[in-house]
Design a protein around this motif. Structure first.
Motif, PDB file in Angstrom:
ATOM      1  N   GLU A 150     -75.246 -55.424  16.263  1.00 47.21           N
ATOM      2  CA  GLU A 150     -76.228 -54.382  16.564  1.00 47.21           C
ATOM      3  C   GLU A 150     -75.607 -52.984  16.584  1.00 47.21           C
ATOM      4  O   GLU A 150     -76.234 -52.008  16.180  1.00 47.21           O
ATOM      5  CB  GLU A 150     -76.920 -54.673  17.896  1.00 47.21           C
ATOM      6  N   ARG A 154     -76.916 -49.728  14.229  1.00 49.79           N
ATOM      7  CA  ARG A 154     -77.343 -48.422  14.756  1.00 49.79           C
ATOM      8  C   ARG A 154     -76.573 -47.289  14.080  1.00 49.79           C
ATOM      9  O   ARG A 154     -77.139 -46.234  13.773  1.00 49.79           O
ATOM     10  CB  ARG A 154     -77.154 -48.378  16.269  1.00 49.79           C
ATOM     11  N   PRO A 160     -82.668 -51.482  15.607  1.00 50.19           N
ATOM     12  CA  PRO A 160     -82.084 -52.685  16.217  1.00 50.19           C
ATOM     13  C   PRO A 160     -82.968 -53.906  15.996  1.00 50.19           C
ATOM     14  O   PRO A 160     -84.194 -53.807  16.006  1.00 50.19           O
ATOM     15  CB  PRO A 160     -81.993 -52.317  17.713  1.00 50.19           C
ATOM     16  N   HIS A 163     -82.736 -56.769  21.453  1.00 44.00           N
ATOM     17  CA  HIS A 163     -82.471 -55.898  22.592  1.00 44.00           C
ATOM     18  C   HIS A 163     -81.849 -56.643  23.770  1.00 44.00           C
ATOM     19  O   HIS A 163     -81.726 -56.089  24.857  1.00 44.00           O
ATOM     20  CB  HIS A 163     -83.773 -55.227  23.042  1.00 44.00           C
TER      21      HIS A 163
END
Length: 315
Positions: A150, A154, A160, A163
């Protein structure tokens, strides 16, 4: 009382718990190296992504520069991104593989009359226990790999995908069903069988060879020497399968959970060698070895000391 009789007095859950605790300690200590290894293995895919999109491949960096880049660009705590599912994985995987191997060694395959566990039996036992443990733990491994990537997504300006651990699990199930949780399980299990062939078989064989043929007692020196050997052999055996596993698990998927880049682990293997050369299969070998060596050392020393503290005979 023999070691076999003594071990039989201890419930399997106790041995499972000790293995899981020792693996958790080792995972926390060495996880930044695992993250670095994963980032290195994914590099090189960018230029060959699907949908005709031309994605600039990331600059190739060594292990140290990759780790420094993560700290500088994403923050030091990102070196532990994905550690939660990694711990979940090792609770299931390491607890299961260690328990399965010991049961196979003591009860199913059995030692020879002189108390020695033959190498060929150790090979069979280690591969079966590793494959079984990894198959059960595959969903947590899938979540770990996706969470590790992730930070890079970014930086590339991509949204993404997940989470958190719970969101990752629910997203995978929503997109691919329960079957999606076992995406990439074949290279996963193949890699685990090979790594355990290097780890469990080598540790068990080297340790008892030292005890039988040298004056080294059953202490931390013996455990350390055996674990160093097991870490090296595990890295040599497992890196190619680890590269394939990581790429298969990290690829985007359609609504049915099928991969959009690789059709299978074999397809991933062929594409990687054709486009990047044979040694792409050993991409990330040094961080893999540099991680497996301290992981193996930490795990086995912790595991043996915990067994001793609980009154269980040495492994």
């Amino acid at each position: 009382m023999s070691a076999v009789q003594e071990n039989s007095r201890w419930p399997r859950v106790s041995k499972f718990t000790l293995s899981a605790c020792a693996a958790t300690v080792a995972e926390l200590v060495t996880f930044p190296l695992d993250l670095t290894k994963t980032r290195l293995q994914i590099q090189g895919e960018g230029g060959s992504r699907q949908h005709g999109a031309s994605v600039q491949p990331p600059k190739y960096r060594g292990m140290l520069r990759t780790a420094m880049g993560i700290v500088r660009e994403e923050g030091p705590l990102k070196l532990w991104q994905g550690v939660t599912p990694a711990i979940y994985r090792h609770i299931v995987y390491s607890g299961g593989r260690m328990l399965a191997y010991e049961q196979l060694r003591e009860s199913v395959l059995g030692r020879s009359e002189d108390g020695v566990f033959p190498v060929w039996k150790a090979v069979i036992g280690s591969m079966i226990s590793g494959a079984l443990g990894q198959f059960i733990a595959s969903p947590t491994d899938l979540v770990k790999v996706q969470m590790q990537m992730e930070g890079r997504r970014r930086l590339e300006g991509k949204p993404p995908r997940v989470h958190g651990v719970y969101h990752a699990f629910t997203k995978i199930v929503a997109e691919g069903g329960i079957r999606g949780l076992w995406a990439g399980w074949v290279p996963n299990v193949q890699r685990a069988a090979l790594v355990n062939l290097g780890d469990l078989m080598t540790y068990d064989t080297v340790k008892h060879f030292l005890l039988r043929n040298t004056s080294i007692p059953d202490n931390s020196i013996c455990h350390g020497l055996a674990s160093i050997c097991s870490g090296l052999v595990a890295a040599i055996m497992g890196t190619p399968a680890d590269v394939v596993k990581t790429r298969v698990m990290n690829q985007p998927r359609d609504s049915n959970g099928r991969g959009l880049v690789y059709k299978s682990s074999t397809d991933c293997l062929v594409q990687s060698v054709r486009k990047e050369g044979f040694f792409s299969l050993y991409k990330g070998f040094l961080p893999t070895w540099f991680r497996m060596a301290p992981w193996s050392l930490t795990f086995w020393l912790t595991f043996e000391q915990m067994r001793r503290a609980m009154g269980i005979s040495s492994f």
